[in-house]
Design an enzyme around this catalytic site. Structure first.
Site, PDB file in Angstrom:
ATOM      1  N   HIS A  64       0.855  -1.194   0.000  1.00  0.00           N
ATOM      2  CA  HIS A  64       0.000   0.000   0.000  1.00  0.00           C
ATOM      3  C   HIS A  64       0.883   1.233   0.000  1.00  0.00           C
ATOM      4  O   HIS A  64       1.958   1.229   0.593  1.00  0.00           O
ATOM      5  CB  HIS A  64      -0.914   0.016   1.240  1.00  0.00           C
ATOM      6  CG  HIS A  64      -2.080   0.942   1.083  1.00  0.00           C
ATOM      7  ND1 HIS A  64      -2.006   2.267   1.420  1.00  0.00           N
ATOM      8  CD2 HIS A  64      -3.312   0.730   0.585  1.00  0.00           C
ATOM      9  CE1 HIS A  64      -3.168   2.831   1.144  1.00  0.00           C
ATOM     10  NE2 HIS A  64      -3.985   1.926   0.637  1.00  0.00           N
ATOM     11  N   GLU A 112      -7.840  -5.319  -0.357  1.00  0.00           N
ATOM     12  CA  GLU A 112      -8.360  -6.101  -1.469  1.00  0.00           C
ATOM     13  C   GLU A 112      -8.312  -7.602  -1.226  1.00  0.00           C
ATOM     14  O   GLU A 112      -9.054  -8.357  -1.838  1.00  0.00           O
ATOM     15  CB  GLU A 112      -7.577  -5.761  -2.755  1.00  0.00           C
ATOM     16  CG  GLU A 112      -7.607  -4.306  -3.152  1.00  0.00           C
ATOM     17  CD  GLU A 112      -8.949  -3.846  -3.679  1.00  0.00           C
ATOM     18  OE1 GLU A 112      -9.978  -4.259  -3.113  1.00  0.00           O
ATOM     19  OE2 GLU A 112      -8.957  -3.081  -4.650  1.00  0.00           O
TER      20      GLU A 112
HETATM   21  N1  ACO Z   1       4.093  -7.610  -4.537  1.00  0.00           N
HETATM   22  C1  ACO Z   1       5.430  -7.581  -4.734  1.00  0.00           C
HETATM   23  N2  ACO Z   1       6.206  -6.497  -4.621  1.00  0.00           N
HETATM   24  C2  ACO Z   1       5.590  -5.349  -4.295  1.00  0.00           C
HETATM   25  C3  ACO Z   1       4.212  -5.290  -4.052  1.00  0.00           C
HETATM   26  C4  ACO Z   1       3.467  -6.470  -4.186  1.00  0.00           C
HETATM   27  N3  ACO Z   1       2.129  -6.479  -3.988  1.00  0.00           N
HETATM   28  N4  ACO Z   1       3.889  -4.022  -3.755  1.00  0.00           N
HETATM   29  C5  ACO Z   1       5.022  -3.304  -3.792  1.00  0.00           C
HETATM   30  N5  ACO Z   1       6.055  -4.117  -4.134  1.00  0.00           N
HETATM   31  C6  ACO Z   1       7.456  -3.728  -4.282  1.00  0.00           C
HETATM   32  C7  ACO Z   1       7.661  -3.022  -5.610  1.00  0.00           C
HETATM   33  O1  ACO Z   1       8.009  -3.927  -6.637  1.00  0.00           O
HETATM   34  C8  ACO Z   1       8.803  -2.077  -5.293  1.00  0.00           C
HETATM   35  O2  ACO Z   1      10.009  -2.770  -5.345  1.00  0.00           O
HETATM   36  P1  ACO Z   1      11.323  -2.068  -6.007  1.00  0.00           P
HETATM   37  O3  ACO Z   1      11.573  -0.858  -5.155  1.00  0.00           O
HETATM   38  O4  ACO Z   1      12.370  -3.118  -5.923  1.00  0.00           O
HETATM   39  O5  ACO Z   1      10.928  -1.708  -7.417  1.00  0.00           O
HETATM   40  C9  ACO Z   1       8.550  -1.711  -3.820  1.00  0.00           C
HETATM   41  O6  ACO Z   1       7.766  -2.771  -3.276  1.00  0.00           O
HETATM   42  C10 ACO Z   1       7.784  -0.427  -3.674  1.00  0.00           C
HETATM   43  O7  ACO Z   1       6.651  -0.464  -4.520  1.00  0.00           O
HETATM   44  P2  ACO Z   1       5.967   0.835  -5.111  1.00  0.00           P
HETATM   45  O8  ACO Z   1       5.323   0.497  -6.419  1.00  0.00           O
HETATM   46  O9  ACO Z   1       6.907   1.991  -5.077  1.00  0.00           O
HETATM   47  O10 ACO Z   1       4.868   1.115  -4.048  1.00  0.00           O
HETATM   48  P3  ACO Z   1       3.578   1.949  -4.313  1.00  0.00           P
HETATM   49  O11 ACO Z   1       3.336   2.699  -3.081  1.00  0.00           O
HETATM   50  O12 ACO Z   1       3.640   2.749  -5.548  1.00  0.00           O
HETATM   51  O13 ACO Z   1       2.527   0.788  -4.577  1.00  0.00           O
HETATM   52  C11 ACO Z   1       0.648  -0.543  -4.654  1.00  0.00           C
HETATM   53  C12 ACO Z   1       1.379   0.552  -3.882  1.00  0.00           C
HETATM   54  C13 ACO Z   1       0.350  -0.060  -6.068  1.00  0.00           C
HETATM   55  C14 ACO Z   1      -0.674  -0.851  -3.959  1.00  0.00           C
HETATM   56  C15 ACO Z   1       1.526  -1.809  -4.726  1.00  0.00           C
HETATM   57  O14 ACO Z   1       1.824  -2.255  -3.415  1.00  0.00           O
HETATM   58  C16 ACO Z   1       0.904  -2.933  -5.561  1.00  0.00           C
HETATM   59  O15 ACO Z   1       1.070  -2.945  -6.778  1.00  0.00           O
HETATM   60  N6  ACO Z   1       0.185  -3.900  -4.898  1.00  0.00           N
HETATM   61  C17 ACO Z   1      -0.478  -4.956  -5.626  1.00  0.00           C
HETATM   62  C18 ACO Z   1      -1.807  -4.456  -6.189  1.00  0.00           C
HETATM   63  C19 ACO Z   1      -2.853  -4.238  -5.117  1.00  0.00           C
HETATM   64  O16 ACO Z   1      -3.019  -5.021  -4.194  1.00  0.00           O
HETATM   65  N7  ACO Z   1      -3.598  -3.119  -5.259  1.00  0.00           N
HETATM   66  C20 ACO Z   1      -4.664  -2.736  -4.316  1.00  0.00           C
HETATM   67  C21 ACO Z   1      -4.208  -1.625  -3.412  1.00  0.00           C
HETATM   68  S1  ACO Z   1      -5.411  -1.178  -2.210  1.00  0.00           S
HETATM   69  C22 ACO Z   1      -6.430  -0.089  -3.028  1.00  0.00           C
HETATM   70  O17 ACO Z   1      -6.056   0.633  -3.891  1.00  0.00           O
HETATM   71  C23 ACO Z   1      -7.855  -0.092  -2.668  1.00  0.00           C
END
Ligand code: ACO
Length: 363
Positions: free
Chosen positions: A246, A305
């Site tokens: 998140h 989610e």
């Molecule tokens: N699985 C694996 N790795 C992850 C995940 C995940 N679910 N989420 C973040 N990471 C990793 C990223 O790959 C990144 O790694 P890196 O720095 O080596 O590239 C690091 O953690 C940081 O990720 P960001 O994308 O910078 O984090 P951001 O705050 O932008 O992302 C998000 C938040 C989009 C929710 C992300 O965690 C994600 O894609 N999760 C999966 C999709 C999901 O569950 N979405 C629902 C969110 S809740 C809502 O919106 C209601």
């Protein structure tokens, strides 16, 4: 520049506060823990919109007026033709909402709260070859959603579970769809336009599009014993695990626990779903351990989610409808934020840094 506007403060709001370090969500002065299980959807509507579209009606009056609005917008379900039926349910819902008048008053707000429920359930029924079920205006919003979906009056536990879901996701700070709603509201375009922008932002897999893929993941994993290998391979392929991570929470998303509690109550007597929740818990434990080992500097925990997927599945919503059900619950947050922005904010117009080529200078 902050890519993704991370940590940028873009609005003042009285509507909700997300404390990402403590894992706490406050909705207009009330902690989520004190809302889920105690407040109905109509209670939360009153809480969020009061003072923003005039004084909010009380719960009984809201049940009545929302019921009237569901009956009013049902006429638009007749506009779902073969071309629209080819689209995903959330896109059909968005297309029908675009037919509604714009405005800023309570009447417009209530129509927008009613519309996603009526349009989504009608689209789902038509997609499976069944006729839409007309709303029953005397029912509560949650009860009527389930009645329009399944063509029978739902059980009390089912209504309670859907109410818990709609309350849990009603508002959540300046997430992408709420920001989109506020940007449109800042131009004074009206509530319908704000809600349409918000739905468009919500449907992406990084926001409200994740719960369907959560179920796909659980189906693919099949048994708790497969979890570690399956998750490791997915991460090795560079995929993200849906339902984890998140932008704001650095600990467990409090909404996940609220939904897990609602799910437990709903499925207490259902062995099929009990197996499902056991699998989900095993996947959750395994994913948390693997993510911690791989990303020790980036706390990644379960988000809303993950248990949304299981709860909506248990309520017999098909997985392609999950984003649309999210929109049903979040519309009240979008409407409240849009009104707050229109009343108190200025036109939102940030700047960009130009990094493209400069015009050629004449020699
Ligand atoms: N699985 C694996 N790795 C992850 C995940 C995940 N679910 N989420 C973040 N990471 C990793 C990223 O790959 C990144 O790694 P890196 O720095 O080596 O590239 C690091 O953690 C940081 O990720 P960001 O994308 O910078 O984090 P951001 O705050 O932008 O992302 C998000 C938040 C989009 C929710 C992300 O965690 C994600 O894609 N999760 C999966 C999709 C999901 O569950 N979405 C629902 C969110 S809740 C809502 O919106 C209601």
């Amino acid at each position: 520049m902050k890519n993704g506007l991370e940590d940028v403060v873009a609005a003042e709001t009285q509507l909700s506060h997300v404390n990402g370090e403590a894992g706490e969500l406050i909705i207009r002065g009330v902690s989520l823990d004190h809302l889920v299980g105690y407040a109905s959807y109509e209670d939360v509507v009153a809480l969020l919109v009061d003072g923003l579209v005039g004084t909010a009606p009380d719960r009984t009056e809201l049940v009545r007026r929302l019921g009237q609005k569901r009956a009013e917008v049902f006429a638009h379900a007749g506009a779902i033709d073969d071309a629209l039926l080819e689209l995903p349910p959330v896109d059909i819902m968005r297309a029908l909402i675009a037919r509604l008048p714009d405005g800023d008053d309570l009447d417009t707000a209530l129509r927008l709260l009613a519309a996603p429920a009526v349009f989504l359930t009608a689209a789902l029924r038509l997609k499976r070859g069944e006729s839409p079920v007309a709303p029953r205006p005397s029912l509560s919003h949650s009860a009527d959603i389930l009645a329009m979906l399944g063509a029978k009056v739902p059980m009390r536990q089912e209504v309670a579970a859907l109410d818990a879901y709609l309350v849990t996701i009603s508002d959540h700070g300046l997430n992408a769809s709420t920001f989109a709603s506020r940007v449109v509201a800042s131009t004074k375009a009206g509530l319908t336009s704000s809600v349409l922008a918000a739905i468009s932002a919500l449907k992406g897999p990084l926001h409200g599009g994740a719960p369907g893929p959560v179920l796909d993941m659980l189906d693919a994993i099949e048994t708790p014993e497969n979890a570690e290998t399956w998750l490791t391979r997915a991460l090795d392929r560079g995929e993200r695990l849906m339902g984890f991570g998140h932008r704001v929470y650095r600990v467990r998303d409090p909404r996940a626990d609220a939904l897990k509690g609602a799910l437990r109550q709903l499925i207490a007597a259902d062995p099929v779903n009990r197996d499902r929740i056991q699998l989900a818990e095993a996947v959750e434990q395994s994913a948390l351990a693997i993510l911690k080992a791989r990303k020790p500097d980036r706390p990644l925990d379960v988000n809303v989610e993950f248990y949304t997927a299981l709860l909506l599945d248990a309520l017999k919503f098909p997985r392609e409808a999950f984003t649309g059900v999210f929109a049903i619950g979040r519309t009240v947050g979008w409407v409240a934020h849009a009104r707050e922005q229109a009343l108190e904010g200025r036109l939102i117009r940030p700047r960009s840094i130009y990094v493209g080529p400069l015009p050629q200078q004449a020699a």
